[in-house]
Design a protein around this motif. Structure first.
Motif, PDB file in Angstrom:
ATOM      1  N   TYR A   1       0.815  -1.146   0.170  1.00 37.88           N
ATOM      2  CA  TYR A   1       0.030   0.081  -0.065  1.00 37.88           C
ATOM      3  C   TYR A   1       1.023   1.056   0.028  1.00 37.88           C
ATOM      4  O   TYR A   1       0.641   2.286   0.705  1.00 37.88           O
ATOM      5  N   GLY A   2       1.873   1.125  -0.621  1.00 37.94           N
ATOM      6  CA  GLY A   2       2.867   2.427  -0.823  1.00 37.94           C
ATOM      7  C   GLY A   2       3.818   2.362   0.416  1.00 37.94           C
ATOM      8  O   GLY A   2       4.859   3.316   0.353  1.00 37.94           O
ATOM      9  N   HIS A   3       3.832   1.646   1.219  1.00 38.41           N
ATOM     10  CA  HIS A   3       4.865   1.684   2.333  1.00 38.41           C
ATOM     11  C   HIS A   3       6.058   0.765   2.224  1.00 38.41           C
ATOM     12  O   HIS A   3       7.065   1.025   3.042  1.00 38.41           O
ATOM     13  N   GLY A   4       6.185   0.150   1.153  1.00 37.43           N
ATOM     14  CA  GLY A   4       7.438  -0.810   0.898  1.00 37.43           C
ATOM     15  C   GLY A   4       7.185  -2.110   1.213  1.00 37.43           C
ATOM     16  O   GLY A   4       7.127  -2.422   2.283  1.00 37.43           O
ATOM     17  N   MET A   5       6.975  -2.941   0.347  1.00 40.26           N
ATOM     18  CA  MET A   5       6.225  -4.325   0.349  1.00 40.26           C
ATOM     19  C   MET A   5       7.457  -5.203   1.447  1.00 40.26           C
ATOM     20  O   MET A   5       6.919  -5.744   2.296  1.00 40.26           O
TER      21      MET A   5
ATOM     22  N   CYS B   1      -5.906  -8.696   6.688  1.00 40.66           N
ATOM     23  CA  CYS B   1      -5.875  -7.096   6.903  1.00 40.66           C
ATOM     24  C   CYS B   1      -4.951  -6.431   6.249  1.00 40.66           C
ATOM     25  O   CYS B   1      -3.561  -6.569   6.348  1.00 40.66           O
ATOM     26  N   GLY B   2      -5.257  -5.386   5.362  1.00 38.91           N
ATOM     27  CA  GLY B   2      -4.407  -4.526   4.493  1.00 38.91           C
ATOM     28  C   GLY B   2      -4.522  -3.215   5.259  1.00 38.91           C
ATOM     29  O   GLY B   2      -3.589  -2.936   6.078  1.00 38.91           O
ATOM     30  N   ILE B   3      -5.337  -2.512   4.911  1.00 37.43           N
ATOM     31  CA  ILE B   3      -5.335  -1.168   5.442  1.00 37.43           C
ATOM     32  C   ILE B   3      -5.091  -0.787   6.954  1.00 37.43           C
ATOM     33  O   ILE B   3      -4.250   0.222   7.255  1.00 37.43           O
ATOM     34  N   ALA B   4      -5.685  -1.644   7.705  1.00 39.03           N
ATOM     35  CA  ALA B   4      -5.523  -1.342   9.216  1.00 39.03           C
ATOM     36  C   ALA B   4      -4.385  -1.793   9.512  1.00 39.03           C
ATOM     37  O   ALA B   4      -3.705  -1.120  10.505  1.00 39.03           O
ATOM     38  N   SER B   5      -3.470  -2.594   8.799  1.00 34.02           N
ATOM     39  CA  SER B   5      -2.302  -2.965   9.323  1.00 34.02           C
ATOM     40  C   SER B   5      -1.243  -1.555   9.098  1.00 34.02           C
ATOM     41  O   SER B   5      -0.362  -1.718   9.689  1.00 34.02           O
TER      42      SER B   5
ATOM     43  N   PRO C   1       7.355  21.956  -2.203  1.00 34.80           N
ATOM     44  CA  PRO C   1       8.090  21.120  -3.291  1.00 34.80           C
ATOM     45  C   PRO C   1       7.568  19.807  -3.607  1.00 34.80           C
ATOM     46  O   PRO C   1       8.340  19.021  -3.986  1.00 34.80           O
ATOM     47  N   VAL C   2       6.172  19.625  -3.489  1.00 36.48           N
ATOM     48  CA  VAL C   2       5.636  18.445  -4.094  1.00 36.48           C
ATOM     49  C   VAL C   2       4.301  18.611  -4.650  1.00 36.48           C
ATOM     50  O   VAL C   2       3.712  19.565  -4.494  1.00 36.48           O
ATOM     51  N   GLY C   3       4.151  17.781  -5.741  1.00 33.57           N
ATOM     52  CA  GLY C   3       2.942  17.795  -6.240  1.00 33.57           C
ATOM     53  C   GLY C   3       2.295  16.520  -6.763  1.00 33.57           C
ATOM     54  O   GLY C   3       2.721  15.474  -6.355  1.00 33.57           O
ATOM     55  N   TYR C   4       1.608  16.394  -7.880  1.00 34.75           N
ATOM     56  CA  TYR C   4       0.968  15.412  -8.358  1.00 34.75           C
ATOM     57  C   TYR C   4       2.036  14.566  -9.132  1.00 34.75           C
ATOM     58  O   TYR C   4       1.753  13.201  -9.358  1.00 34.75           O
ATOM     59  N   GLY C   5       3.159  15.120  -9.470  1.00 40.10           N
ATOM     60  CA  GLY C   5       4.176  14.192  -9.902  1.00 40.10           C
ATOM     61  C   GLY C   5       4.867  13.457  -8.745  1.00 40.10           C
ATOM     62  O   GLY C   5       5.755  12.427  -9.114  1.00 40.10           O
ATOM     63  N   ASP C   6       4.464  13.647  -7.432  1.00 44.61           N
ATOM     64  CA  ASP C   6       4.967  12.777  -6.238  1.00 44.61           C
ATOM     65  C   ASP C   6       3.766  12.231  -5.734  1.00 44.61           C
ATOM     66  O   ASP C   6       3.829  11.703  -4.597  1.00 44.61           O
ATOM     67  N   GLY C   7       2.737  12.040  -6.488  1.00 47.06           N
ATOM     68  CA  GLY C   7       1.388  11.370  -6.165  1.00 47.06           C
ATOM     69  C   GLY C   7       0.618  12.230  -5.244  1.00 47.06           C
ATOM     70  O   GLY C   7      -0.270  11.669  -4.519  1.00 47.06           O
ATOM     71  N   VAL C   8       0.633  13.382  -5.012  1.00 48.09           N
ATOM     72  CA  VAL C   8      -0.140  14.240  -4.344  1.00 48.09           C
ATOM     73  C   VAL C   8      -1.325  14.531  -5.251  1.00 48.09           C
ATOM     74  O   VAL C   8      -1.319  15.017  -6.166  1.00 48.09           O
TER      75      VAL C   8
ATOM     76  N   VAL D   1      -2.431   6.651   0.181  1.00 44.80           N
ATOM     77  CA  VAL D   1      -1.087   6.160   0.473  1.00 44.80           C
ATOM     78  C   VAL D   1      -0.414   5.148  -0.676  1.00 44.80           C
ATOM     79  O   VAL D   1       0.754   5.154  -1.025  1.00 44.80           O
ATOM     80  N   THR D   2      -1.399   4.558  -1.409  1.00 43.88           N
ATOM     81  CA  THR D   2      -0.869   3.617  -2.439  1.00 43.88           C
ATOM     82  C   THR D   2      -0.212   4.523  -3.631  1.00 43.88           C
ATOM     83  O   THR D   2       0.716   3.980  -4.246  1.00 43.88           O
ATOM     84  N   ARG D   3      -0.794   5.652  -3.750  1.00 46.12           N
ATOM     85  CA  ARG D   3      -0.162   6.505  -5.016  1.00 46.12           C
ATOM     86  C   ARG D   3       0.800   7.548  -4.689  1.00 46.12           C
ATOM     87  O   ARG D   3       1.709   7.946  -5.521  1.00 46.12           O
ATOM     88  N   ILE D   4       1.038   8.005  -3.434  1.00 42.32           N
ATOM     89  CA  ILE D   4       1.777   8.709  -3.194  1.00 42.32           C
ATOM     90  C   ILE D   4       3.187   8.268  -3.318  1.00 42.32           C
ATOM     91  O   ILE D   4       3.569   7.010  -3.086  1.00 42.32           O
ATOM     92  N   GLY D   5       4.265   9.132  -3.456  1.00 40.53           N
ATOM     93  CA  GLY D   5       5.408   8.492  -4.131  1.00 40.53           C
ATOM     94  C   GLY D   5       6.179   9.235  -4.852  1.00 40.53           C
ATOM     95  O   GLY D   5       6.964  10.308  -4.736  1.00 40.53           O
ATOM     96  N   GLY D   6       6.235   8.703  -6.129  1.00 40.32           N
ATOM     97  CA  GLY D   6       7.045   9.373  -7.107  1.00 40.32           C
ATOM     98  C   GLY D   6       8.364   9.608  -6.825  1.00 40.32           C
ATOM     99  O   GLY D   6       9.298   8.667  -6.632  1.00 40.32           O
ATOM    100  N   ARG D   7       8.912  10.844  -7.022  1.00 45.19           N
ATOM    101  CA  ARG D   7      10.118  11.190  -6.808  1.00 45.19           C
ATOM    102  C   ARG D   7      10.434  11.135  -5.379  1.00 45.19           C
ATOM    103  O   ARG D   7      11.636  11.636  -4.648  1.00 45.19           O
ATOM    104  N   MET D   8       9.733  11.086  -4.296  1.00 42.74           N
ATOM    105  CA  MET D   8       9.769  11.214  -2.980  1.00 42.74           C
ATOM    106  C   MET D   8      10.812  10.214  -2.518  1.00 42.74           C
ATOM    107  O   MET D   8      10.467   8.870  -3.014  1.00 42.74           O
ATOM    108  N   VAL D   9      11.737  10.335  -1.509  1.00 47.00           N
ATOM    109  CA  VAL D   9      12.324   9.285  -1.131  1.00 47.00           C
ATOM    110  C   VAL D   9      11.887   8.528   0.141  1.00 47.00           C
ATOM    111  O   VAL D   9      10.960   9.096   0.951  1.00 47.00           O
ATOM    112  N   ARG D  10      11.674   7.330   0.188  1.00 42.57           N
ATOM    113  CA  ARG D  10      11.081   6.394   1.169  1.00 42.57           C
ATOM    114  C   ARG D  10      12.148   5.958   2.000  1.00 42.57           C
ATOM    115  O   ARG D  10      12.946   5.213   1.840  1.00 42.57           O
ATOM    116  N   THR D  11      11.868   6.463   3.495  1.00 40.68           N
ATOM    117  CA  THR D  11      12.801   5.813   4.357  1.00 40.68           C
ATOM    118  C   THR D  11      11.973   5.182   5.516  1.00 40.68           C
ATOM    119  O   THR D  11      10.855   5.303   5.620  1.00 40.68           O
ATOM    120  N   HIS D  12      12.468   3.882   5.664  1.00 40.42           N
ATOM    121  CA  HIS D  12      11.890   3.085   7.025  1.00 40.42           C
ATOM    122  C   HIS D  12      12.601   3.360   8.111  1.00 40.42           C
ATOM    123  O   HIS D  12      13.868   3.472   8.250  1.00 40.42           O
TER     124      HIS D  12
END
Ligand SMILES: *Cc1c(COP(=O)(O)O)cnc(C)c1O
Length: 400
Positions: free
Chosen positions: A42-46, A225-229, A284-291, A362-373
Protein backbone atom coordinates in the motif's frame (compact mmCIF):
# COMPACT_ATOMS: atom_id res chain seq x y z
CA UNK A 1 28.79 14.04 12.96
CA UNK A 2 27.03 16.39 10.60
CA UNK A 3 23.25 16.01 10.56
CA UNK A 4 21.68 13.89 7.83
CA UNK A 5 20.69 15.99 4.82
CA UNK A 6 16.96 16.59 4.81
CA UNK A 7 15.33 15.39 1.58
CA UNK A 8 13.13 17.69 -0.49
CA UNK A 9 10.26 15.31 0.02
CA UNK A 10 10.12 12.06 1.91
CA UNK A 11 7.88 9.22 2.99
CA UNK A 12 8.87 8.08 6.44
CA UNK A 13 7.43 4.66 7.25
CA UNK A 14 7.54 3.57 10.86
CA UNK A 15 7.87 -0.21 11.00
CA UNK A 16 7.18 -0.19 14.74
CA UNK A 17 3.73 1.17 13.91
CA UNK A 18 3.18 -1.71 11.47
CA UNK A 19 4.18 -4.26 14.10
CA UNK A 20 1.97 -2.54 16.65
CA UNK A 21 -1.03 -2.59 14.31
CA UNK A 22 -0.54 -6.22 13.28
CA UNK A 23 -0.33 -7.30 16.93
CA UNK A 24 -3.33 -5.22 17.88
CA UNK A 25 -5.47 -6.64 15.07
CA UNK A 26 -4.36 -10.19 15.83
CA UNK A 27 -5.32 -9.80 19.48
CA UNK A 28 -8.59 -8.14 18.58
CA UNK A 29 -9.65 -10.80 16.07
CA UNK A 30 -8.33 -13.89 17.81
CA UNK A 31 -7.69 -15.78 14.57
CA UNK A 32 -4.74 -16.14 12.20
CA UNK A 33 -3.58 -12.97 10.49
CA UNK A 34 -2.84 -12.47 6.82
CA UNK A 35 -1.16 -9.10 6.41
CA UNK A 36 -1.93 -7.84 2.92
CA UNK A 37 1.16 -6.28 1.36
CA UNK A 38 0.13 -5.96 -2.30
CA UNK A 39 0.80 -2.80 -4.31
CA UNK A 40 4.17 -2.30 -2.64
CA UNK A 41 2.65 -2.63 0.79
CA UNK A 42 0.00 0.00 0.00
CA UNK A 43 2.88 2.32 -0.85
CA UNK A 44 4.76 1.61 2.38
CA UNK A 45 7.38 -0.72 0.85
CA UNK A 46 6.36 -4.36 0.45
CA UNK A 47 9.51 -6.10 1.62
CA UNK A 48 10.06 -3.97 4.70
CA UNK A 49 6.41 -4.13 5.73
CA UNK A 50 6.35 -7.90 5.17
CA UNK A 51 9.32 -8.32 7.45
CA UNK A 52 7.67 -6.19 10.15
CA UNK A 53 4.44 -8.18 9.81
CA UNK A 54 6.33 -11.46 10.23
CA UNK A 55 8.09 -10.07 13.31
CA UNK A 56 4.68 -9.21 14.72
CA UNK A 57 3.60 -12.81 14.24
CA UNK A 58 1.64 -12.70 10.98
CA UNK A 59 1.65 -16.33 9.73
CA UNK A 60 0.35 -15.31 6.30
CA UNK A 61 1.07 -12.57 3.79
CA UNK A 62 -1.36 -11.70 1.01
CA UNK A 63 -0.51 -10.23 -2.37
CA UNK A 64 -2.37 -9.83 -5.63
CA UNK A 65 0.09 -11.12 -8.22
CA UNK A 66 2.53 -14.00 -8.58
CA UNK A 67 5.28 -11.45 -9.24
CA UNK A 68 4.64 -9.86 -5.87
CA UNK A 69 4.78 -13.26 -4.17
CA UNK A 70 8.05 -14.07 -5.94
CA UNK A 71 9.50 -10.72 -4.87
CA UNK A 72 8.78 -11.67 -1.26
CA UNK A 73 10.58 -14.97 -1.76
CA UNK A 74 13.50 -13.21 -3.44
CA UNK A 75 13.76 -10.99 -0.36
CA UNK A 76 14.07 -14.08 1.80
CA UNK A 77 10.53 -14.54 3.09
CA UNK A 78 9.85 -18.22 3.73
CA UNK A 79 6.40 -18.09 5.37
CA UNK A 80 3.00 -18.72 3.88
CA UNK A 81 2.10 -16.34 1.04
CA UNK A 82 -1.19 -16.30 -0.85
CA UNK A 83 -1.68 -14.60 -4.22
CA UNK A 84 -4.99 -14.19 -5.97
CA UNK A 85 -4.86 -12.44 -9.29
CA UNK A 86 -3.49 -14.01 -12.47
CA UNK A 87 -3.94 -13.87 -16.19
CA UNK A 88 -3.53 -16.80 -18.56
CA UNK A 89 0.15 -17.63 -19.04
CA UNK A 90 1.30 -16.22 -15.69
CA UNK A 91 4.37 -17.96 -14.18
CA UNK A 92 2.56 -20.62 -12.16
CA UNK A 93 5.67 -22.84 -12.41
CA UNK A 94 7.67 -20.36 -10.44
CA UNK A 95 4.88 -19.82 -7.92
CA UNK A 96 4.57 -23.55 -7.33
CA UNK A 97 8.33 -24.02 -7.11
CA UNK A 98 8.52 -21.12 -4.63
CA UNK A 99 5.91 -22.70 -2.36
CA UNK A 100 3.41 -19.90 -2.86
CA UNK A 101 -0.29 -20.63 -2.29
CA UNK A 102 -2.09 -19.75 -5.51
CA UNK A 103 -5.79 -19.03 -5.90
CA UNK A 104 -7.99 -20.65 -8.54
CA UNK A 105 -11.19 -18.94 -9.63
CA UNK A 106 -11.96 -21.30 -12.51
CA UNK A 107 -11.32 -24.69 -14.10
CA UNK A 108 -8.99 -22.97 -16.57
CA UNK A 109 -6.82 -21.72 -13.71
CA UNK A 110 -6.78 -25.16 -12.09
CA UNK A 111 -5.61 -26.55 -15.43
CA UNK A 112 -2.74 -24.04 -15.45
CA UNK A 113 -1.77 -25.09 -11.94
CA UNK A 114 -1.88 -28.74 -12.97
CA UNK A 115 0.39 -28.06 -15.95
CA UNK A 116 2.83 -26.26 -13.65
CA UNK A 117 2.81 -29.20 -11.23
CA UNK A 118 3.61 -31.60 -14.07
CA UNK A 119 6.44 -29.40 -15.34
CA UNK A 120 8.00 -28.72 -11.96
CA UNK A 121 7.32 -32.09 -10.37
CA UNK A 122 6.25 -30.17 -7.24
CA UNK A 123 2.79 -30.45 -5.73
CA UNK A 124 1.02 -27.11 -5.44
CA UNK A 125 -0.92 -25.38 -2.71
CA UNK A 126 -4.21 -24.13 -4.08
CA UNK A 127 -6.95 -22.02 -2.57
CA UNK A 128 -10.36 -21.72 -4.19
CA UNK A 129 -12.25 -18.46 -4.33
CA UNK A 130 -16.00 -18.23 -4.56
CA UNK A 131 -17.74 -15.08 -5.74
CA UNK A 132 -20.35 -14.55 -3.05
CA UNK A 133 -21.63 -11.28 -4.48
CA UNK A 134 -18.83 -8.85 -5.25
CA UNK A 135 -19.03 -9.95 -8.88
CA UNK A 136 -15.30 -9.56 -9.30
CA UNK A 137 -12.96 -12.60 -9.22
CA UNK A 138 -13.99 -16.07 -8.07
CA UNK A 139 -16.33 -18.82 -9.18
CA UNK A 140 -20.00 -17.96 -9.18
CA UNK A 141 -22.13 -20.16 -6.93
CA UNK A 142 -23.32 -21.85 -10.13
CA UNK A 143 -19.76 -22.75 -11.15
CA UNK A 144 -18.54 -23.52 -7.63
CA UNK A 145 -19.53 -27.23 -7.42
CA UNK A 146 -17.58 -28.05 -10.59
CA UNK A 147 -14.52 -26.13 -9.37
CA UNK A 148 -14.67 -27.88 -6.02
CA UNK A 149 -15.06 -31.27 -7.69
CA UNK A 150 -12.09 -30.72 -9.99
CA UNK A 151 -10.00 -29.47 -7.08
CA UNK A 152 -10.84 -32.56 -5.09
CA UNK A 153 -9.95 -34.85 -8.03
CA UNK A 154 -6.59 -33.09 -8.39
CA UNK A 155 -5.99 -33.36 -4.67
CA UNK A 156 -6.68 -37.10 -4.64
CA UNK A 157 -4.34 -37.44 -7.65
CA UNK A 158 -1.60 -35.73 -5.63
CA UNK A 159 -1.33 -32.61 -7.78
CA UNK A 160 -2.00 -30.26 -4.92
CA UNK A 161 -3.42 -29.75 -1.51
CA UNK A 162 -6.45 -27.44 -1.31
CA UNK A 163 -5.27 -25.23 1.54
CA UNK A 164 -8.01 -22.65 1.64
CA UNK A 165 -11.50 -21.58 0.61
CA UNK A 166 -12.28 -17.93 0.53
CA UNK A 167 -14.28 -14.97 -0.71
CA UNK A 168 -14.28 -11.18 -0.50
CA UNK A 169 -16.92 -8.72 0.69
CA UNK A 170 -18.38 -5.83 -1.27
CA UNK A 171 -19.49 -3.50 1.53
CA UNK A 172 -17.65 -4.44 4.71
CA UNK A 173 -17.09 -0.74 5.44
CA UNK A 174 -20.88 -0.35 5.67
CA UNK A 175 -21.75 -2.84 8.39
CA UNK A 176 -25.50 -2.42 7.87
CA UNK A 177 -25.35 -3.04 4.14
CA UNK A 178 -27.47 -6.10 3.30
CA UNK A 179 -24.67 -7.50 1.10
CA UNK A 180 -22.72 -8.48 4.23
CA UNK A 181 -25.32 -10.92 5.55
CA UNK A 182 -26.06 -12.20 2.10
CA UNK A 183 -22.41 -12.81 1.19
CA UNK A 184 -21.66 -14.52 4.47
CA UNK A 185 -24.64 -16.81 3.93
CA UNK A 186 -23.54 -17.68 0.39
CA UNK A 187 -20.02 -18.29 1.70
CA UNK A 188 -21.28 -20.73 4.34
CA UNK A 189 -23.23 -22.60 1.67
CA UNK A 190 -20.13 -22.75 -0.55
CA UNK A 191 -18.11 -24.13 2.37
CA UNK A 192 -20.73 -26.82 2.89
CA UNK A 193 -20.53 -27.81 -0.79
CA UNK A 194 -16.74 -28.06 -0.53
CA UNK A 195 -16.82 -30.06 2.67
CA UNK A 196 -19.33 -32.47 1.15
CA UNK A 197 -16.95 -32.95 -1.76
CA UNK A 198 -14.26 -33.97 0.73
CA UNK A 199 -12.14 -30.82 0.88
CA UNK A 200 -10.52 -30.12 4.24
CA UNK A 201 -8.97 -26.66 3.96
CA UNK A 202 -6.54 -25.30 6.52
CA UNK A 203 -8.11 -21.86 6.33
CA UNK A 204 -11.50 -20.47 5.38
CA UNK A 205 -11.52 -16.70 5.11
CA UNK A 206 -13.80 -13.85 4.14
CA UNK A 207 -12.88 -10.71 6.08
CA UNK A 208 -10.72 -7.77 5.03
CA UNK A 209 -9.82 -5.08 7.58
CA UNK A 210 -13.29 -3.60 8.04
CA UNK A 211 -15.01 -6.96 8.43
CA UNK A 212 -12.20 -8.27 10.65
CA UNK A 213 -12.94 -5.50 13.12
CA UNK A 214 -16.67 -4.96 12.66
CA UNK A 215 -18.05 -8.41 11.87
CA UNK A 216 -16.87 -11.18 14.20
CA UNK A 217 -18.98 -13.78 12.36
CA UNK A 218 -16.92 -13.18 9.21
CA UNK A 219 -13.55 -13.99 10.81
CA UNK A 220 -13.62 -17.78 10.25
CA UNK A 221 -10.01 -19.12 10.48
CA UNK A 222 -8.12 -16.10 9.20
CA UNK A 223 -8.55 -12.38 8.50
CA UNK A 224 -6.90 -10.54 5.61
CA UNK A 225 -5.92 -7.14 6.93
CA UNK A 226 -4.45 -4.57 4.57
CA UNK A 227 -5.29 -0.97 5.34
CA UNK A 228 -5.66 -1.41 9.11
CA UNK A 229 -2.15 -2.90 9.28
CA UNK A 230 -0.91 0.45 8.04
CA UNK A 231 -2.86 2.18 10.80
CA UNK A 232 -5.59 3.64 8.62
CA UNK A 233 -9.30 3.32 9.21
CA UNK A 234 -11.06 1.03 6.71
CA UNK A 235 -14.48 2.35 7.69
CA UNK A 236 -14.05 5.97 8.74
CA UNK A 237 -16.31 6.93 11.56
CA UNK A 238 -17.56 3.38 12.07
CA UNK A 239 -14.58 1.69 13.67
CA UNK A 240 -14.10 1.55 17.43
CA UNK A 241 -10.87 3.24 18.44
CA UNK A 242 -8.49 0.30 18.55
CA UNK A 243 -5.36 2.43 18.89
CA UNK A 244 -4.08 1.83 15.37
CA UNK A 245 -1.16 4.10 14.48
CA UNK A 246 -0.69 5.37 10.91
CA UNK A 247 2.69 4.09 9.75
CA UNK A 248 3.33 6.56 6.93
CA UNK A 249 4.30 10.19 7.29
CA UNK A 250 4.59 12.21 4.09
CA UNK A 251 6.76 15.26 4.63
CA UNK A 252 8.51 17.91 2.59
CA UNK A 253 10.92 20.74 3.19
CA UNK A 254 9.54 24.25 2.91
CA UNK A 255 11.16 25.84 -0.15
CA UNK A 256 10.21 29.52 0.13
CA UNK A 257 8.07 31.99 2.07
CA UNK A 258 6.72 35.21 0.56
CA UNK A 259 4.35 38.09 1.18
CA UNK A 260 1.48 38.66 -1.19
CA UNK A 261 -1.02 41.52 -1.19
CA UNK A 262 -4.78 41.17 -1.08
CA UNK A 263 -6.02 40.27 -4.54
CA UNK A 264 -3.05 38.08 -5.50
CA UNK A 265 -4.13 35.06 -7.56
CA UNK A 266 -2.45 31.83 -6.49
CA UNK A 267 -1.27 28.95 -8.71
CA UNK A 268 -2.60 27.90 -12.12
CA UNK A 269 -5.92 29.37 -13.11
CA UNK A 270 -5.99 31.63 -10.06
CA UNK A 271 -8.59 29.38 -8.47
CA UNK A 272 -7.75 31.07 -5.17
CA UNK A 273 -7.33 34.79 -4.79
CA UNK A 274 -5.98 36.24 -1.53
CA UNK A 275 -8.80 38.05 0.24
CA UNK A 276 -6.23 39.83 2.43
CA UNK A 277 -2.50 40.37 2.52
CA UNK A 278 -0.92 37.13 3.68
CA UNK A 279 2.21 35.00 3.58
CA UNK A 280 2.47 31.97 1.35
CA UNK A 281 4.69 28.90 1.65
CA UNK A 282 6.02 26.99 -1.33
CA UNK A 283 5.91 23.22 -0.76
CA UNK A 284 8.01 21.31 -3.31
CA UNK A 285 5.69 18.35 -3.98
CA UNK A 286 2.88 17.91 -6.45
CA UNK A 287 0.95 15.37 -8.45
CA UNK A 288 4.23 14.19 -9.95
CA UNK A 289 4.89 12.88 -6.46
CA UNK A 290 1.43 11.40 -6.14
CA UNK A 291 -0.11 14.31 -4.24
CA UNK A 292 -3.74 14.28 -5.41
CA UNK A 293 -4.50 17.27 -7.64
CA UNK A 294 -8.13 16.88 -6.62
CA UNK A 295 -7.12 18.12 -3.16
CA UNK A 296 -6.45 21.59 -4.64
CA UNK A 297 -7.96 24.29 -2.42
CA UNK A 298 -9.11 21.60 0.01
CA UNK A 299 -6.33 19.78 1.89
CA UNK A 300 -4.06 21.20 4.54
CA UNK A 301 -0.53 20.48 5.74
CA UNK A 302 1.20 21.15 9.05
CA UNK A 303 3.98 23.73 9.28
CA UNK A 304 5.26 24.92 12.61
CA UNK A 305 2.63 22.95 14.51
CA UNK A 306 -0.30 24.55 12.69
CA UNK A 307 -2.56 23.46 9.86
CA UNK A 308 -1.96 25.43 6.69
CA UNK A 309 -4.53 25.23 3.90
CA UNK A 310 -3.49 24.43 0.35
CA UNK A 311 -4.32 27.48 -1.80
CA UNK A 312 -4.99 27.14 -5.49
CA UNK A 313 -4.19 24.15 -7.63
CA UNK A 314 -1.74 21.42 -6.77
CA UNK A 315 0.84 21.54 -9.60
CA UNK A 316 3.08 18.77 -10.93
CA UNK A 317 6.02 19.58 -8.67
CA UNK A 318 4.76 22.03 -6.11
CA UNK A 319 1.88 23.43 -4.17
CA UNK A 320 1.26 26.62 -2.20
CA UNK A 321 -0.03 26.91 1.35
CA UNK A 322 -1.39 29.87 3.26
CA UNK A 323 0.84 30.77 6.20
CA UNK A 324 -1.54 33.51 7.33
CA UNK A 325 1.14 36.07 8.15
CA UNK A 326 3.56 33.62 9.78
CA UNK A 327 7.12 33.36 8.48
CA UNK A 328 8.57 29.92 9.16
CA UNK A 329 12.12 29.54 7.87
CA UNK A 330 12.59 27.99 4.44
CA UNK A 331 13.91 24.53 5.28
CA UNK A 332 11.19 24.04 7.88
CA UNK A 333 9.42 20.73 8.07
CA UNK A 334 6.09 20.41 6.24
CA UNK A 335 3.97 17.41 7.19
CA UNK A 336 1.45 16.57 4.49
CA UNK A 337 0.03 13.74 6.54
CA UNK A 338 1.13 11.46 9.33
CA UNK A 339 -0.01 9.97 12.61
CA UNK A 340 -2.49 12.76 13.24
CA UNK A 341 -1.11 13.29 16.71
CA UNK A 342 -1.24 16.85 17.92
CA UNK A 343 -3.99 17.58 15.41
CA UNK A 344 -1.81 17.12 12.34
CA UNK A 345 -3.37 16.07 9.05
CA UNK A 346 -3.81 12.38 8.25
CA UNK A 347 -4.09 10.37 5.04
CA UNK A 348 -7.80 10.18 5.85
CA UNK A 349 -7.99 13.99 5.88
CA UNK A 350 -6.32 14.07 2.46
CA UNK A 351 -8.69 11.40 1.21
CA UNK A 352 -11.67 13.49 2.26
CA UNK A 353 -10.17 16.62 0.69
CA UNK A 354 -9.49 14.76 -2.55
CA UNK A 355 -12.79 12.89 -2.70
CA UNK A 356 -11.20 9.46 -2.39
CA UNK A 357 -10.20 6.88 0.22
CA UNK A 358 -7.04 6.71 2.33
CA UNK A 359 -6.06 3.52 0.47
CA UNK A 360 -5.58 5.52 -2.71
CA UNK A 361 -3.74 8.37 -1.00
CA UNK A 362 -1.02 6.17 0.53
CA UNK A 363 -0.77 3.76 -2.39
CA UNK A 364 -0.29 6.49 -4.98
CA UNK A 365 1.93 8.87 -3.11
CA UNK A 366 5.62 8.47 -3.85
CA UNK A 367 6.89 9.38 -7.27
CA UNK A 368 10.16 11.19 -6.68
CA UNK A 369 9.83 11.21 -2.91
CA UNK A 370 12.50 9.38 -0.94
CA UNK A 371 11.08 6.52 1.11
CA UNK A 372 12.76 5.94 4.45
CA UNK A 373 11.99 3.12 6.85
CA UNK A 374 12.47 3.85 10.50
CA UNK A 375 11.71 2.06 13.70
CA UNK A 376 10.44 4.39 16.37
CA UNK A 377 11.72 2.01 19.02
CA UNK A 378 15.25 2.18 17.67
CA UNK A 379 15.66 5.22 15.55
CA UNK A 380 16.21 8.58 17.17
CA UNK A 381 16.17 10.32 13.80
CA UNK A 382 12.44 9.82 13.68
CA UNK A 383 12.10 11.27 17.14
CA UNK A 384 13.76 14.50 16.16
CA UNK A 385 12.14 14.71 12.76
CA UNK A 386 8.62 13.67 13.50
CA UNK A 387 8.41 14.16 17.23
CA UNK A 388 8.71 11.17 19.41
CA UNK A 389 6.37 8.28 19.05
CA UNK A 390 8.37 6.40 21.59
CA UNK A 391 5.43 6.25 23.95
CA UNK A 392 5.07 3.02 25.89
CA UNK A 393 2.11 2.30 23.66
CA UNK A 394 4.37 1.82 20.68
CA UNK A 395 7.16 0.07 22.49
CA UNK A 396 6.87 -3.57 21.54
CA UNK A 397 8.13 -4.61 24.93
CA UNK A 398 5.16 -2.93 26.57
CA UNK A 399 2.58 -5.10 24.82
CA UNK A 400 1.55 -8.40 26.32
C1 LIG B 1 -6.72 -5.83 -0.89
C2 LIG B 1 -7.45 -7.01 -0.37
C3 LIG B 1 -7.61 -7.20 1.02
C4 LIG B 1 -7.24 -6.18 2.05
O1 LIG B 1 -8.29 -5.26 2.17
P1 LIG B 1 -8.24 -4.08 3.29
O2 LIG B 1 -9.55 -3.42 3.17
O3 LIG B 1 -7.10 -3.21 2.91
O4 LIG B 1 -8.02 -4.76 4.58
C5 LIG B 1 -8.17 -8.39 1.45
N1 LIG B 1 -8.56 -9.33 0.57
C6 LIG B 1 -8.46 -9.15 -0.77
C7 LIG B 1 -8.92 -10.22 -1.68
C8 LIG B 1 -7.90 -7.99 -1.28
O5 LIG B 1 -7.81 -7.83 -2.60
Amino acid sequence: MSPLPVPRAELVVDLAAVRHNVRLLTEHCGVAMMTVVKADGYGHGMVEVARAAREAGSPWLGVATIDEALALRAAGDTGRVLCWLTVPGDPYDRAVAADVDVTAYSLAELAEVEAAVRRTGTPARVQLKVDTGLSRGGATPADWPALVEAARVGEVAGHWRVTGLWSHLAASDEPDHPANDSQEQVFREALAVAEEAGLTPEVRHLANSAAAVLRPSARFDLVRCGIASYGLDPAPGRLPDLGLVPAMTARATLAMVKDVPAGAGVSYGHTWVADRATTLGLVPVGYGDGVPRSASNAASVAVGGRRRPVRGRVCMDQLVVDLDGDRPEPGSDVVLFGTGRDGGPTAQDWAEAAGTISYEVVTRIGGRMVRTHVDSRLDSRLDSRLDSRLDGELDDGARP
